[in-house]
Scaffold this motif. Structure first.
Motif, PDB file in Angstrom:
ATOM      1  N   UNK A 186     -29.523 -18.120  -6.859  1.00 20.78           N
ATOM      2  CA  UNK A 186     -29.851 -19.409  -6.262  1.00 20.78           C
ATOM      3  C   UNK A 186     -28.556 -20.109  -5.870  1.00 20.78           C
ATOM      4  N   UNK A 187     -28.509 -20.629  -4.671  1.00 22.93           N
ATOM      5  CA  UNK A 187     -27.336 -21.350  -4.184  1.00 22.93           C
ATOM      6  C   UNK A 187     -27.513 -22.836  -4.488  1.00 22.93           C
ATOM      7  N   UNK A 188     -26.637 -23.391  -5.318  1.00 27.06           N
ATOM      8  CA  UNK A 188     -26.722 -24.802  -5.684  1.00 27.06           C
ATOM      9  C   UNK A 188     -25.344 -25.433  -5.547  1.00 27.06           C
ATOM     10  N   UNK A 189     -25.345 -26.743  -5.533  1.00 24.87           N
ATOM     11  CA  UNK A 189     -24.073 -27.466  -5.490  1.00 24.87           C
ATOM     12  C   UNK A 189     -23.389 -27.397  -6.849  1.00 24.87           C
ATOM     13  N   UNK A 190     -22.084 -27.578  -6.840  1.00 24.34           N
ATOM     14  CA  UNK A 190     -21.311 -27.466  -8.073  1.00 24.34           C
ATOM     15  C   UNK A 190     -21.796 -28.469  -9.115  1.00 24.34           C
ATOM     16  N   UNK A 191     -22.196 -29.655  -8.683  1.00 26.49           N
ATOM     17  CA  UNK A 191     -22.637 -30.690  -9.623  1.00 26.49           C
ATOM     18  C   UNK A 191     -23.978 -30.362 -10.263  1.00 26.49           C
ATOM     19  N   UNK A 192     -24.709 -29.363  -9.725  1.00 27.03           N
ATOM     20  CA  UNK A 192     -26.042 -29.042 -10.231  1.00 27.03           C
ATOM     21  C   UNK A 192     -26.070 -27.801 -11.116  1.00 27.03           C
ATOM     22  N   UNK A 193     -24.938 -27.173 -11.355  1.00 28.03           N
ATOM     23  CA  UNK A 193     -24.950 -25.905 -12.077  1.00 28.03           C
ATOM     24  C   UNK A 193     -25.470 -26.077 -13.504  1.00 28.03           C
ATOM     25  N   UNK A 194     -25.185 -27.216 -14.142  1.00 28.00           N
ATOM     26  CA  UNK A 194     -25.650 -27.418 -15.508  1.00 28.00           C
ATOM     27  C   UNK A 194     -27.147 -27.713 -15.556  1.00 28.00           C
ATOM     28  N   UNK A 195     -27.690 -28.234 -14.464  1.00 22.47           N
ATOM     29  CA  UNK A 195     -29.128 -28.492 -14.406  1.00 22.47           C
ATOM     30  C   UNK A 195     -29.917 -27.198 -14.348  1.00 22.47           C
ATOM     31  N   UNK A 196     -29.445 -26.266 -13.546  1.00 20.89           N
ATOM     32  CA  UNK A 196     -30.178 -25.006 -13.356  1.00 20.89           C
ATOM     33  C   UNK A 196     -29.816 -23.950 -14.396  1.00 20.89           C
ATOM     34  N   UNK A 197     -28.707 -24.143 -15.097  1.00 16.11           N
ATOM     35  CA  UNK A 197     -28.316 -23.140 -16.088  1.00 16.11           C
ATOM     36  C   UNK A 197     -29.359 -22.995 -17.188  1.00 16.11           C
ATOM     37  N   UNK A 198     -29.988 -24.093 -17.562  1.00 13.23           N
ATOM     38  CA  UNK A 198     -31.008 -24.039 -18.597  1.00 13.23           C
ATOM     39  C   UNK A 198     -32.302 -23.392 -18.148  1.00 13.23           C
ATOM     40  N   UNK A 199     -32.452 -23.167 -16.838  1.00 15.34           N
ATOM     41  CA  UNK A 199     -33.677 -22.563 -16.311  1.00 15.34           C
ATOM     42  C   UNK A 199     -33.553 -21.060 -16.106  1.00 15.34           C
ATOM     43  N   UNK A 200     -32.404 -20.491 -16.448  1.00 12.25           N
ATOM     44  CA  UNK A 200     -32.225 -19.040 -16.268  1.00 12.25           C
ATOM     45  C   UNK A 200     -33.135 -18.275 -17.205  1.00 12.25           C
ATOM     46  N   UNK A 201     -33.902 -17.352 -16.643  1.00 13.38           N
ATOM     47  CA  UNK A 201     -34.813 -16.521 -17.434  1.00 13.38           C
ATOM     48  C   UNK A 201     -34.646 -15.062 -17.026  1.00 13.38           C
ATOM     49  N   UNK A 202     -34.534 -14.183 -18.016  1.00 16.07           N
ATOM     50  CA  UNK A 202     -34.398 -12.761 -17.769  1.00 16.07           C
ATOM     51  C   UNK A 202     -35.429 -11.999 -18.591  1.00 16.07           C
ATOM     52  N   UNK A 203     -35.872 -10.864 -18.103  1.00 19.99           N
ATOM     53  CA  UNK A 203     -36.759 -10.021 -18.921  1.00 19.99           C
ATOM     54  C   UNK A 203     -36.004  -9.493 -20.138  1.00 19.99           C
ATOM     55  N   UNK A 204     -36.749  -9.118 -21.164  1.00 20.87           N
ATOM     56  CA  UNK A 204     -36.147  -8.708 -22.428  1.00 20.87           C
ATOM     57  C   UNK A 204     -35.213  -7.516 -22.252  1.00 20.87           C
ATOM     58  N   UNK A 205     -35.581  -6.546 -21.398  1.00 22.20           N
ATOM     59  CA  UNK A 205     -34.752  -5.366 -21.239  1.00 22.20           C
ATOM     60  C   UNK A 205     -33.397  -5.675 -20.620  1.00 22.20           C
ATOM     61  N   UNK A 206     -33.365  -6.727 -19.774  1.00 23.15           N
ATOM     62  CA  UNK A 206     -32.091  -7.098 -19.155  1.00 23.15           C
ATOM     63  C   UNK A 206     -31.244  -7.931 -20.090  1.00 23.15           C
ATOM     64  N   UNK A 207     -31.865  -8.736 -20.934  1.00 28.65           N
ATOM     65  CA  UNK A 207     -31.112  -9.509 -21.924  1.00 28.65           C
ATOM     66  C   UNK A 207     -30.437  -8.597 -22.942  1.00 28.65           C
TER      67      UNK A 207
END
Length: 207
Positions: A186-207
């Motif tokens: 996802x392309x976001x502005x530098x000021x928004x990286x902390x907002x979207x960081x908490x929304x990162x979700x990965x499947x168990x096999x990738x984690x």
């Protein structure tokens, strides 16, 4: 201006240590070194410059750092890094080497972190992170600064095998990055990286 001053102090410290070591016993010699007041004074001056620089950094990141009154913030952070600042004495009694060079930059990174952790708004155990960083610095600096004789490893890897290992690590890392991009690119502005960081979700096999 602060960055230029810090870089000048770094170069002066390295030059002073290199000249002192070469005059006494030669670079890489295992001869023990006594305490040198000059390099110690330069290191402490460098720590002061780092703290001044970090004080200005705090003003620009009020969204993630607790500033409070200037006096309270400076007092709290100064107390936080005071024990770690004493470790800098190790640089005054050790020989100049590659370990000295790497250790000094690691020391700078952890010094900055210990300054900022006191003001961080992120909800994690700051005391545990402080203790872990402090212990990690000691665990690296002591052998890096004072072990001058080569240690024969129990298991030796041939250059060819080591090269293949590095290639395998690189390929595996590239695969992980590509797979991760399919889920959260996802392309976001530098000021928004902390907002979207908490929304990162990965499947168990990738984690």
């Amino acid at each position: 201006m602060g960055a230029q001053a810090r870089q000048a102090v770094i170069e002066t410290i390295f030059l002073a240590r290199a000249l002192t070591t070469s005059d006494q016993a030669g670079i890489g010699s295992p001869t023990p070194q006594s305490f040198r007041f000059g390099p110690s004074l330069l290191v402490f001056a460098y720590i002061v410059l780092c703290c001044v620089s970090l004080a200005y950094v705090t003003q620009f990141y009020e969204s993630i750092l607790r500033t409070g009154s200037n006096a309270d913030a400076l007092y709290a952070t100064a107390l936080n890094i005071a024990p770690f600042a004493l470790i800098s004495i190790l640089f005054s009694v050790s020989q100049f080497s590659l370990g000295y060079l790497l250790g000094f930059y690691l020391y700078t990174i952890i010094l900055g972190y210990l300054w900022l952790i006191q003001l961080s708004k992120f909800p994690y155990d700051h005391a545990l992170a402080y203790a872990s960083s402090f212990a990690s610095a000691l665990a690296f600096l002591v052998p890096a600064l004072f072990i001058t004789a080569p240690i024969k490893p129990r298991v030796e890897i041939s250059p060819g095998t080591f090269s293949k290992l590095l290639t395998s690590i690189f390929i595996l890392s590239a695969i992980v990055v590509v797979c991760g991009a399919f889920f959260n690119l996802r392309m976001v502005r530098l000021a928004e990286i902390y907002t979207y960081r908490g929304e990162l979700r990965f499947p168990a096999w990738l984690q």
